[in-house]
Scaffold this active site. Structure first.
Site, PDB file in Angstrom:
ATOM      1  N   GLU A 189       0.810  -1.220   0.000  1.00  0.00           N
ATOM      2  CA  GLU A 189       0.000   0.000   0.000  1.00  0.00           C
ATOM      3  C   GLU A 189       0.841   1.267   0.000  1.00  0.00           C
ATOM      4  O   GLU A 189       0.421   2.307  -0.510  1.00  0.00           O
ATOM      5  CB  GLU A 189      -0.967   0.000   1.178  1.00  0.00           C
ATOM      6  CG  GLU A 189      -2.106  -1.016   1.053  1.00  0.00           C
ATOM      7  CD  GLU A 189      -1.738  -2.405   1.564  1.00  0.00           C
ATOM      8  OE1 GLU A 189      -0.542  -2.643   1.844  1.00  0.00           O
ATOM      9  OE2 GLU A 189      -2.639  -3.260   1.664  1.00  0.00           O
ATOM     10  N   PHE A 239     -11.749  -7.668  13.593  1.00  0.00           N
ATOM     11  CA  PHE A 239     -10.681  -8.121  12.709  1.00  0.00           C
ATOM     12  C   PHE A 239     -10.270  -6.995  11.754  1.00  0.00           C
ATOM     13  O   PHE A 239     -11.115  -6.381  11.111  1.00  0.00           O
ATOM     14  CB  PHE A 239     -11.162  -9.339  11.903  1.00  0.00           C
ATOM     15  CG  PHE A 239     -10.132  -9.828  10.934  1.00  0.00           C
ATOM     16  CD1 PHE A 239      -8.896 -10.310  11.373  1.00  0.00           C
ATOM     17  CD2 PHE A 239     -10.369  -9.785   9.561  1.00  0.00           C
ATOM     18  CE1 PHE A 239      -7.939 -10.739  10.476  1.00  0.00           C
ATOM     19  CE2 PHE A 239      -9.409 -10.209   8.655  1.00  0.00           C
ATOM     20  CZ  PHE A 239      -8.190 -10.697   9.115  1.00  0.00           C
ATOM     21  N   GLN A 240      -8.992  -6.736  11.700  1.00  0.00           N
ATOM     22  CA  GLN A 240      -8.421  -5.685  10.848  1.00  0.00           C
ATOM     23  C   GLN A 240      -9.020  -4.316  11.122  1.00  0.00           C
ATOM     24  O   GLN A 240      -9.160  -3.492  10.223  1.00  0.00           O
ATOM     25  CB  GLN A 240      -8.535  -6.060   9.367  1.00  0.00           C
ATOM     26  CG  GLN A 240      -7.700  -7.299   9.058  1.00  0.00           C
ATOM     27  CD  GLN A 240      -7.416  -7.488   7.597  1.00  0.00           C
ATOM     28  OE1 GLN A 240      -8.236  -7.190   6.746  1.00  0.00           O
ATOM     29  NE2 GLN A 240      -6.224  -8.008   7.296  1.00  0.00           N
ATOM     30  N   LYS A 295     -17.659  -1.063   5.993  1.00  0.00           N
ATOM     31  CA  LYS A 295     -18.147  -1.992   4.982  1.00  0.00           C
ATOM     32  C   LYS A 295     -19.669  -1.957   4.858  1.00  0.00           C
ATOM     33  O   LYS A 295     -20.215  -2.065   3.761  1.00  0.00           O
ATOM     34  CB  LYS A 295     -17.668  -3.405   5.323  1.00  0.00           C
ATOM     35  CG  LYS A 295     -17.747  -4.349   4.143  1.00  0.00           C
ATOM     36  CD  LYS A 295     -17.031  -5.660   4.423  1.00  0.00           C
ATOM     37  CE  LYS A 295     -17.141  -6.592   3.218  1.00  0.00           C
ATOM     38  NZ  LYS A 295     -16.516  -7.893   3.486  1.00  0.00           N
ATOM     39  N   MET A 339      24.358   8.712   1.805  1.00  0.00           N
ATOM     40  CA  MET A 339      24.135   9.975   2.500  1.00  0.00           C
ATOM     41  C   MET A 339      24.434   9.822   3.989  1.00  0.00           C
ATOM     42  O   MET A 339      24.997  10.716   4.622  1.00  0.00           O
ATOM     43  CB  MET A 339      22.695  10.439   2.270  1.00  0.00           C
ATOM     44  CG  MET A 339      22.373  11.804   2.820  1.00  0.00           C
ATOM     45  SD  MET A 339      23.393  13.094   2.114  1.00  0.00           S
ATOM     46  CE  MET A 339      22.382  13.666   0.746  1.00  0.00           C
TER      47      MET A 339
END
Ligand SMILES: Cc1cc2nc3c(=O)[nH]c(=O)nc-3n(C[C@H](O)[C@H](O)[C@H](O)COP(=O)(O)OP(=O)(O)OC[C@H]3O[C@@H](n4cnc5c(N)ncnc54)[C@H](O)[C@@H]3O)c2cc1C
Ligand SMILES: Cc1ncc(C[n+]2csc(CCOP(=O)(O)OP(=O)(O)O)c2C)c(N)n1
Lengths: 588, 186
Positions: free
Chosen positions: A52, A114-115, A164, A483
């Site tokens: 993502e 969940f999630q 949802k 760097m």
């Protein structure tokens, strides 16, 4: 006029009505209804990324290279948390982005479902605004509002969290017509009196300087054109931040190069010595100002910015001008002309003579080698090959290679240069290139990369292969976190703590494993041929350019120092080891 | 509750407390959409950017218009205070930000509930002071009172300080509500 449809249908309809062509995303349980609707339609393309974070940077690349907002679609919980880096990146760099996240159903919120994650809470500080939509009837309006907020005023990322059950339920669709938050009215046109005051300062200036930034790019191509007109009309020199490259063409004769920590000698000296500074859409970042009490000590400062909070944040402006760059420059040019287009020509001519002496330092010169590829040389050859090719888009990762890309690749048009400036996110470049190439399928898109950064998001090569995006990853492989290594050399007694890239993969084989083309080059003499081949191949390429391992990036203003106190490429060891005194060492 | 002597001077709007050199105190009035999370946004702004909150009150003030009014007392250098106002002003649900300290005269009030447990001479003295401060008794037992007091924050500080040796047990304060003087609204 409103229609009833499901929440998921509303999401897709709103995207279409907002003119969205591409969505970067990754599915999961909490967004399945939306993915189902995506499946049933043909007007929006969905790009399945491999992480993502990749979706967010791809959206940033898409947005920066088109001027349109980038759209991201991810699931709840881990999908949303993986997007956080890209949201903060877009916030820091003022990139318009709409991130849609799935959420557990409203009746389960707060139950550690969940999630489940408190996406609104987590992303509140890294978005311009965010919304949790609990009622399908409010979904359409919220979507339109989200687009408005992301793209108006100072652009930035917004997030809409959609449970949802809201996606499944029926609700009314309202079209985009003027949907905007009732309290949000960013100002684009500035007061004529402040512009007049600025013009008066400019007319009398003996050592004027335009200091331009990302705000010129944000304002659109028209702003870049107006900047060019104003520079031509005044004959004043112009420098830019990392974020504003391309707004004024690098080929223009008033161009002093980038300023700041790794900017040009002439730009930084001009900044230090100027008497009138015209800041156009830049935010006086610490990479620019260095030591604040020694920052352009003798200058009057004009500051044009659409966000009043940018003004007087770090540096006091004598003439603050709140407005959109294009609007303000248009008025400024008109007022300047109507007053007879006067400047102190003799003064400015003397100023150019001083500048010419600084330019004669040739601060970007470096010691080349016949046997080893110097990273600067590699970037120079890449730039030459890209210029031969025609138009090009460049993304970068973060590190020395990023600075060399900024120093050695000329940009003559806006929206061609995509880099993570404010957050400095390693791993930005590959997914950003995916986003740019989606928007410009026939253009040359090159990610100038370091091997360490590349490893952070390299899985997006798989995305590039899937969608036949012929992005070119040009890795300056110094087998070091270059760097970091440079700072350890300058600041920490050459104790190179964890700054090697050990156990590196074979990048050519890696490319082949991904199903793209791998090229390797380790001799200066072979470089041009190899770069040409990279450009010619109509496939994604990973180019492993093995470069000098301990090259430092110069010029450099050590932290805590003033602009006229910079280290150049020919600095000797003592100068380097004395460069950063302990009071500067606390700065990053 | 263990209230140490002088603890009220830690409450930052205490007008007698000295601010660090160069810093000022401002009372800001902020009109916001009354929507979920708006207070978290404002508080998050202050904590995230390291600004001070000395007092903060918020309640819906316009039910039909869905507006709430936040009154926040903050401190900082003039440059930081200007930043705070600009940062608040750019937040999407914020309608207006007014600096009641610098934009003309204003009235500031706070309500406090002050509990003392005492008998005998202390009980009599606390009642006498209650009258002097025009506080009300809102609860009483044979060995305690709850006083209700409104006023500017320093008046409440003074009252609390006086109650301390007289058996102070608990203090609950609302934080500052403020409004500009004169006919103009926000
Ligand atoms: C390793 C590393 C090294 C770096 N070194 C340097 C360096 O040497 N030099 C350098 O310049 N940078 C450097 N940077 C980048 C630096 O950190 C900042 O990101 C950059 O300087 C900010 O650029 P900017 O001021 O143009 O602001 P941006 O972040 O682009 O902000 C734009 C400003 O314009 C305003 N604005 C936006 N839209 C509009 C509009 N339509 N009209 C008017 N105003 C608008 C915004 O409100 C904002 O204030 C480095 C970054 C990294 C990672
Ligand atoms: C996500 C992230 N982690 C850590 C850093 C700190 N950091 C800045 S540059 C750098 C090294 C980058 O190495 P490489 O990609 O090989 O580029 P080079 O500097 O060698 O060109 C690191 C670790 C960062 N900017 N981003």
């Amino acid at each position: 006029m409103s229609d009833t449809m499901t929440g998921a249908e509303i999401v897709i309809k709103a995207l279409i009505d907002q003119g969205v062509e591409v969505v970067f995303g990754y599915p999961g349980g909490a967004v399945l209804p939306i993915y189902d609707e995506l499946f049933k339609q043909n007007s929006i393309k969905h790009v399945l990324v491999r992480h993502e974070q990749g979706a967010t940077h791809a959206a940033e690349g898409y947005a920066r290279s088109t001027g349109k907002p980038g759209v991201v679609l991810v699931t709840s919980g881990p999908g949303a948390t993986n997007a956080v880096t890209g949201l903060q990146d877009a916030l820091m760099d003022s990139i318009p982005m709409i991130c849609l996240t799935g959420q557990v159903p409203t009746f389960m919120i707060g139950n550690d479902a969940f999630q489940e994650a408190d996406t609104i809470g987590i992303t509140r500080p890294c978005t311009k605004h965010n919304w949790l939509v609990k009622d399908t009837d409010e979904l359409a309006e919220t979507m339109h509002e989200a687009f408005f907020v992301a793209t108006h005023g100072r652009p930035g990322p917004v997030l809409v969290d959609i449970p949802k059950d809201v996606q499944f339920a029926d609700g009314n669709y309202t079209p985009p017509r003027n949907v905007k938050p009732r309290a949000y009215n960013p100002r684009v046109k500035a007061e004529a009196s402040s512009i007049q005051a600025a013009v008066e300062l400019m007319e009398a200036a003996k050592k004027p300087l335009f200091y331009t930034g990302g705000g010129v790019i944000n304002s659109g191509p028209q702003a870049s054109q107006l900047l060019r007109d104003l520079v031509d009309a005044t004959g004043f020199p112009v420098t830019s931040t990392l974020m504003g490259l391309g707004a004024y063409p690098a080929s223009g004769d008033k161009w002093l190069g980038m300023l700041g920590m790794h900017g040009s000698y002439e730009a930084n000296w001009a900044m230090h010595d100027c008497d009138v500074m015209i800041c156009v859409g830049a935010r006086f970042d610490d990479r620019i100002t260095g030591r604040l009490d020694a920052f352009a000590p003798n200058s009057k400062k004009i500051h044009i910015d659409i966000d009043p909070s940018s003004i007087n944040k770090n540096v006091r402006a004598d003439v603050p001008i709140v407005g959109d760059v294009a609007h303000v420059l248009e008025d400024m040019i008109r007022i300047f002309r109507s007053r007879g287009a006067k400047t102190d020509q003799a003064g400015v001519a003397d100023w150019w003579k001083i500048i010419a002496e600084w330019q004669a330092k040739k601060c970007f010169n470096f010691k080349n080698s016949d046997t080893l590829i110097k990273p600067q040389y590699a970037v120079q050859r890449l730039a030459a090959a890209m210029q031969n090719h025609g138009d090009y888009y460049v993304t970068t990762e973060v590190g020395q290679h990023q600075m060399w890309a900024a120093q050695y690749i000329p940009f003559n048009a806006p929206n061609r240069w995509m880099t993570s400036g404010g957050l400095g996110t390693m791993g930005y470049g590959v997914p950003a290139a995916v986003g740019v190439q989606m928007a410009h399928p026939d253009s040359l898109v090159v990610d100038v990369a370091g091997e360490a950064s590349f490893l952070m998001t390299m899985q997006e090569m798989s995305t590039a292969v899937q969608y036949r995006l012929p992005i070119k990853i040009f890795i300056l492989n110094n087998e070091r976190l270059g760097m970091v290594r440079q700072w350890q050399e300058l600041l920490h007694g050459e104790r190179y703590s964890s700054s090697y890239s050990e156990a590196l993969p074979d990048f050519v084989k890696l490319a082949e494993a991904f199903g793209c083309v791998g090229l390797r080059c380790d001799k200066p003499g072979d470089l041009d041929g190899a770069i040409d081949e990279m450009i010619k191949v109509d496939q994604p390429v990973i180019f492993d350019c093995l470069v000098e391992k301990h090259e430092n990036c110069f010029p450099m203003i050590p932290s805590g120092k003033a602009h006229n106190d910079m280290l150049l490429g020919d600095a000797d060891e003592e100068e380097i080891s004395n460069a950063i005194k302990s009071d500067g060492a606390v700065m990053v | 509750m263990d209230l140490k002597r002088g603890s009220s001077s830690h409450s930052a709007y205490h007008l007698r407390s000295n601010l660090p050199e160069g810093e000022e105190r401002r009372t800001l009035s902020v009109l916001v959409d009354n929507e979920a999370g708006v207070l978290a946004r404002v508080i998050g702004l202050f904590s995230g950017r390291g600004y001070n909150i000395e007092s903060l009150t918020v309640t819906e003030t316009d039910h039909t218009g869905h507006l709430s009014r936040i009154t926040v007392v903050t401190t900082g250098t003039p440059m930081v205070l200007e930043q705070i106002k600009a940062q608040l002003d750019r937040m999407i649900p914020i309608h207006r930000v007014r600096d009641l300290t610098s934009e003309g005269p204003s009235v500031q009030r706070e309500l406090a509930l002050v509990k003392v447990a005492n008998t005998g001479e202390h009980r009599v003295e606390s009642l006498r002071l209650k009258d002097a401060f025009r506080a009300q008794v809102v609860d009483a037992t044979l060995e305690s009172f709850v006083f209700e007091l409104t006023g500017a924050p320093d008046k409440i500080d003074a009252f609390v300080d006086l109650m301390r040796p007289l058996g102070l047990v608990d203090v609950s304060r609302t934080g500052v509500a403020a409004i500009s003087r004169g006919p103009e609204g926000m």
